[in-house]
Scaffold this active site. Structure first.
Site, short mmCIF file in Angstrom:
data_model
loop_
_atom_site.label_atom_id
_atom_site.label_comp_id
_atom_site.label_asym_id
_atom_site.label_seq_id
_atom_site.Cartn_x
_atom_site.Cartn_y
_atom_site.Cartn_z
N ASP A 2 65.81 35.84 47.36
CA ASP A 2 66.40 37.16 47.06
C ASP A 2 67.90 37.02 46.78
O ASP A 2 68.58 37.99 46.47
CB ASP A 2 66.09 38.18 48.15
CG ASP A 2 66.63 37.78 49.51
OD1 ASP A 2 67.16 36.66 49.65
OD2 ASP A 2 66.50 38.60 50.45
N SER A 3 68.40 35.77 46.86
CA SER A 3 69.77 35.49 46.38
C SER A 3 69.85 35.79 44.88
O SER A 3 70.96 35.86 44.33
CB SER A 3 70.16 34.02 46.65
OG SER A 3 69.15 33.14 46.18
N ASP B 74 60.77 35.13 48.26
CA ASP B 74 61.34 35.96 49.31
C ASP B 74 60.78 37.37 49.25
O ASP B 74 60.74 37.99 48.18
CB ASP B 74 62.86 36.06 49.13
CG ASP B 74 63.63 35.13 50.04
OD1 ASP B 74 63.09 34.77 51.11
OD2 ASP B 74 64.76 34.76 49.68
N LYS C 122 58.25 34.28 51.92
CA LYS C 122 59.22 33.98 52.99
C LYS C 122 59.78 35.29 53.53
O LYS C 122 60.03 36.22 52.75
CB LYS C 122 60.35 33.09 52.45
CG LYS C 122 61.49 32.88 53.46
CD LYS C 122 62.38 31.71 53.10
CE LYS C 122 63.56 32.02 52.22
NZ LYS C 122 64.50 33.03 52.72
N GLU D 104 62.64 36.95 56.61
CA GLU D 104 63.71 36.70 57.57
C GLU D 104 63.36 37.36 58.91
O GLU D 104 62.89 38.51 58.92
CB GLU D 104 65.04 37.28 57.06
CG GLU D 104 65.53 36.60 55.79
CD GLU D 104 66.85 37.17 55.27
OE1 GLU D 104 67.48 38.01 55.97
OE2 GLU D 104 67.25 36.79 54.16
N GLU E 92 69.38 28.66 58.40
CA GLU E 92 70.58 28.83 57.59
C GLU E 92 71.83 28.90 58.46
O GLU E 92 71.91 29.71 59.41
CB GLU E 92 70.45 30.11 56.73
CG GLU E 92 71.67 30.34 55.85
CD GLU E 92 71.45 31.32 54.70
OE1 GLU E 92 70.32 31.78 54.49
OE2 GLU E 92 72.45 31.61 54.01
O1 KIV Z 1 67.60 33.73 48.99
C1 KIV Z 1 67.86 32.52 49.10
O2 KIV Z 1 68.30 31.85 48.17
C2 KIV Z 1 67.61 31.89 50.39
C3 KIV Z 1 68.14 30.50 50.60
C4 KIV Z 1 69.60 30.55 50.80
C5 KIV Z 1 67.44 29.80 51.67
O3 KIV Z 1 67.03 32.48 51.25
#
Ligand code: KIV
Length: 273
Positions: free
Chosen positions: A53-54, A92, A122, A124, A191
């Site tokens: 989600d980056s 994510d 994924k 969090e 992280e």
């Molecule tokens: O969203 C992302 O890119 C991440 C990584 C930094 C692990 O969760």
């Protein structure tokens, strides 16, 4: 070329990641959000591609990861999946699509899997999301956890500093990692936590840990592709190793193009019909 356990596999699976962890072969993971870059990462034989989600920061220019939607993540994920033959593709779950309750979490995970064709999701969080992990796994969807700095919780902390530096915080991270393992996560991203804590977590649980800013003792490493390629020189955390200076290369190339157009150097005689 060095031969690894993963070198000749036609498809990376969660089982292979576990085997790599057990036999001491480090797992290499990078982010991708689009077809063209995902294709290159797959050709280079990256083990895992994270549609992170980056993308909210990197692709859309938001300050945090919070605004990205499920539809946008599915768009990025399906673009990546169309490019990838070998890597395991993990997506994510975006903010607000799983924190409410486990039924909502399952519905979001099913949409990601059905509409993008990805291999896993994924999320969090630790104990707070354990019920959602159970429900998602009961539908046969593999889940990767994410502990330590959790960017979706930025408003709770106010900063992106290192997590797990107090006894209380480090105990919670260790405890949460054990809970994620017990509930069936196949791997956990750690992280921005101290290297010693990442080692302790990695030694305590039997699923792979994948670190970003978590030192050398994790079962693997992940970086944001655009950061490691030097798309932007502004973001410069200590853990980031830049493998390229793409921002300079792109700016230089574009400047050359502009100059060629303005001076009528482009197109030349061979570049026309
Ligand atoms: O969203 C992302 O890119 C991440 C990584 C930094 C692990 O969760």
């Amino acid at each position: 070329m060095t031969q690894y356990l993963s070198t000749n596999v036609s498809k990376v699976t969660t089982n292979l990641l576990r085997k790599m962890r057990n036999e001491g072969e480090k797992i290499a993971m990078l982010t991708a959000y689009d077809y063209s870059n995902a294709r290159l990462l797959d050709q280079a034989k990256i083990d895992v591609i994270l549609v992170g989600d980056s993308a909210a920061n990197v692709m859309a220019g938001y300050k945090t990861t919070l605004p990205i939607t499920l539809n946008e993540m599915i768009y990025h994920a399906s673009s990546v999946v169309r490019a990838v033959e070998r890597a395991l593709v993990v997506v994510d779950m975006p903010f607000g699509t799983y924190q409410g309750n486990s039924k909502e979490a399952l519905a979001s995970a099913i949409r990601i899997m059905k509409e993008s064709g990805a291999d896993a999701v994924k999320m969090e969080g630790g104990v707070e999301i354990s019920e959602s992990i159970d429900r998602i796994l009961s539908a046969g969807i593999p889940v990767m956890g994410h502990l330590g700095l959790m960017p979706q919780s930025i408003n709770q902390y106010g900063t992106y500093t290192v997590r797990g530096t107090t006894e209380k915080e480090s105990e919670k991270i260790l405890n949460d990692a054990q809970i994620l393992e017990q509930h069936g996560c196949f791997a956990i991203v750690l992280e921005k936590i101290p290297a010693d804590l990442a080692k302790k977590v990695t030694d305590t649980i039997s699923i792979p840990t994948i670190g970003i800013g978590a030192g050398p003792h994790t079962s693997g490493q992940v970086l944001v592709f655009h950061d490691m390629m030097g798309y932007s020189l502004q973001f410069s955390p200590r853990f980031l190793r830049r493998y390229h200076n793409l921002s300079k290369e792109i700016i230089d190339s574009v400047s050359n193009y502009i100059n060629d157009v303005k001076t009528c150097e482009f197109p030349n005689e061979k570049e026309q019909y």
